[in-house]
Scaffold this active site. Sequence first.
Site, short mmCIF file in Angstrom:
data_model
loop_
_atom_site.label_atom_id
_atom_site.label_comp_id
_atom_site.label_asym_id
_atom_site.label_seq_id
_atom_site.Cartn_x
_atom_site.Cartn_y
_atom_site.Cartn_z
N GLU A 177 0.83 -1.22 0.00
CA GLU A 177 0.00 0.00 0.00
C GLU A 177 0.86 1.27 0.00
OE1 GLU A 177 -2.62 -0.61 3.36
OE2 GLU A 177 -4.03 -1.76 2.14
N GLU A 336 -6.64 -7.43 -0.98
CA GLU A 336 -7.16 -7.33 0.39
C GLU A 336 -8.59 -6.81 0.35
OE1 GLU A 336 -5.01 -4.88 3.12
OE2 GLU A 336 -3.05 -5.57 2.42
#
Length: 696
Positions: A177, A336
């Site tokens: 991320e 995710e």
Amino acid sequence: MTQQVLADAAACTDAVGSATGKPRPDTAGPLQVPGLAYGGDYNPEQWPEEVWAEDMRLMREAGVTMVSIGIFSWAFLEPAEGRYEFAGLDRILGLLEQNGIVADLATPTAAPPAWFFRSYPDALPVDRDGRTLWPGSRQTFCPSNPAYRRAALRIAGVLAERYADHPAVAMWHVHNEYGCHNAACYCDTSAAAFRTWLRRSYDDDLAGLNHAWGTTFWSQRYQSWEEILPPRVTGADPNPTHRLDWRRFCSDELLSLFIDERAVLRQAAPHRPATTNFMVMQNFDALDYWRWAPHLDIVSNDHYLISTDPEPQIDIAMSGDLVRSLAGGRPWLLMEHSTGAVNWQHVNRAKRPGEMYRNALAHVARGADGIAFFQWRAAKAGAEQWHSAMLPHAGTDSSVWQDVVRLGADLKALAEVKSSVNPAQVAIVWDWPARWALELPSQPSGAIRYQTLVRDWYAALWEVGIAVDFVRPDSFPHDRYPLVLVPSLYLVDDAGAANLAKVAECGGTLAVGFHSGAVDENCHVRLDGYPGAFRRVLGIRTDELFPLLPDEIHELAGEVPPGATARLWSERVRLDGAEAVASYAGGPLAGGPAVTRHAYGTGTAWYVATCPDRTTLADLLHRICQEAGVRPEPGIPGGVEVARRRGADADYLFLIDHAGLGADVAAEGVELLTGKEVNGLVSVPAGGVAVVRVPH
Ligand SMILES: [Zn+2]
């Protein structure tokens, strides 16, 4: 200048290049996972080893085929600088291999260990107010710091060498991320890197930068590059182009870290694909993913619901369509999402019965070839102890676990949809610099949010099952889509404006939202009337903007549903070839055009000069679709989401019931989740999903 460019663009046959002009890496092979990948982040170092055997047994029970490991394992793998301990990771990879589960092996560089900051305190990031952000969390590093880059590339290189040929490793997961917590660092090291980036971007031409930034005003002119700083906190509003270039720099700076890590991995294992998990979701806007995506072998995304969003299913669909578009239309991976609540919002709501299942299959419907969660086993301790997981604190005697097992089985039943694509006739323009520029300070209205504007338009098509791709203004051939929607494009360069104009000029339909085309790539206002870049194609001229106050609503008249209203924005539009489709029934612009339609070239261009209420906007966009020859999926009841993936021999019709009522939908083929033949009607269970293979 713009009109000249538009005139030059008269030919309707030009080809347009890829999104960035850079080739996609093609040395890596595909992800070697049978069917649709299924799994989650696996952080076994949080647990004693006796738990690992149970993890393997339960993963097999759930149908897990791939796990991401090592994402936050830097301190575990390199407990002191240059001292490596791989025995634990060796055993974990060995267990995965024995159990037929592949690893998406991460470089652990999103969370440097405590020793790193003791040795390199200058690598700590500094926020806009000049405060140092201290260790004790994650992603606490300055993206421009050379010691960080050296340490990150070193651990990535050591990992790559050790596991290049490990049979359990199917893919590299680079970092985690990017930009989630440290998208911008305002320290002196970052200031120097910003100046280097500016000198490269402006060909070392300081006068060019002064012109682009409009520094003559407020005595901001720079006499040397050394005078330029990051846009640190100021007493009054900062220079807009300074801020915009800063955002471009911050995205590129993190991208350069990805590219360097990727190069290290490629050197050790040229054929193993690499990804990094994007965050295409409504609350994240730090990175220009159009510039990132060509550097990934496989695009993957993280998506989480916002608890206060009344229609998260629309955000999932829009995110999925945008991620698929970033992947060039190819399948991608959902890296995710959550089985239930997250832990980072004010109130973290659990998912309702069936919601996780619908969420997961909605991502598959939009082109995902794999579904994964954060994380496998819910943590007892640490920062994410209250984040849901595949195996919850309650263990296997839980609804979440039952849902996880069922999802694994059903993804197996959908294996054949792998690699199929999503055909679309409509393109929606999405552009990160336009988003950043629209939301700069000192704008006509601070109430406008790019994500909301685009989602409002997207929702109208989603509701009736019209598929869309996302595009950049100049990244697609103008004749690729019969209909191109531009909900918001405050900033656009001449090439993008010309490409969009050619859509209408050459027979297609273009629809443009308010306050678009206002400024060029340097945030310079396009003069002689708004919306500068699109004035000619739209056949209108606006001489003054009238943004509306929060409670100010005006009624609309004309070809609109009864009770139609406008909010947020209005403009004094003068027709210059276009016709008024709707006008203001009251307020300072009473009688003036609010929606216009212009016959241009052999096509049509619409301008929506305000923000209509949801019903009115949907009515208008459905009419525009119909006139452009774009038809919805027929016979889909309200509350049922529909999406279509296309394989070599069959289409796969995904039907997702969000209304909780169940529905019968006309179809012929085989319903893959039940294996039953469909002769005429398929039943979508209440709150459930049906996937019909429809042979070509
Ligand atoms: Zn910094």
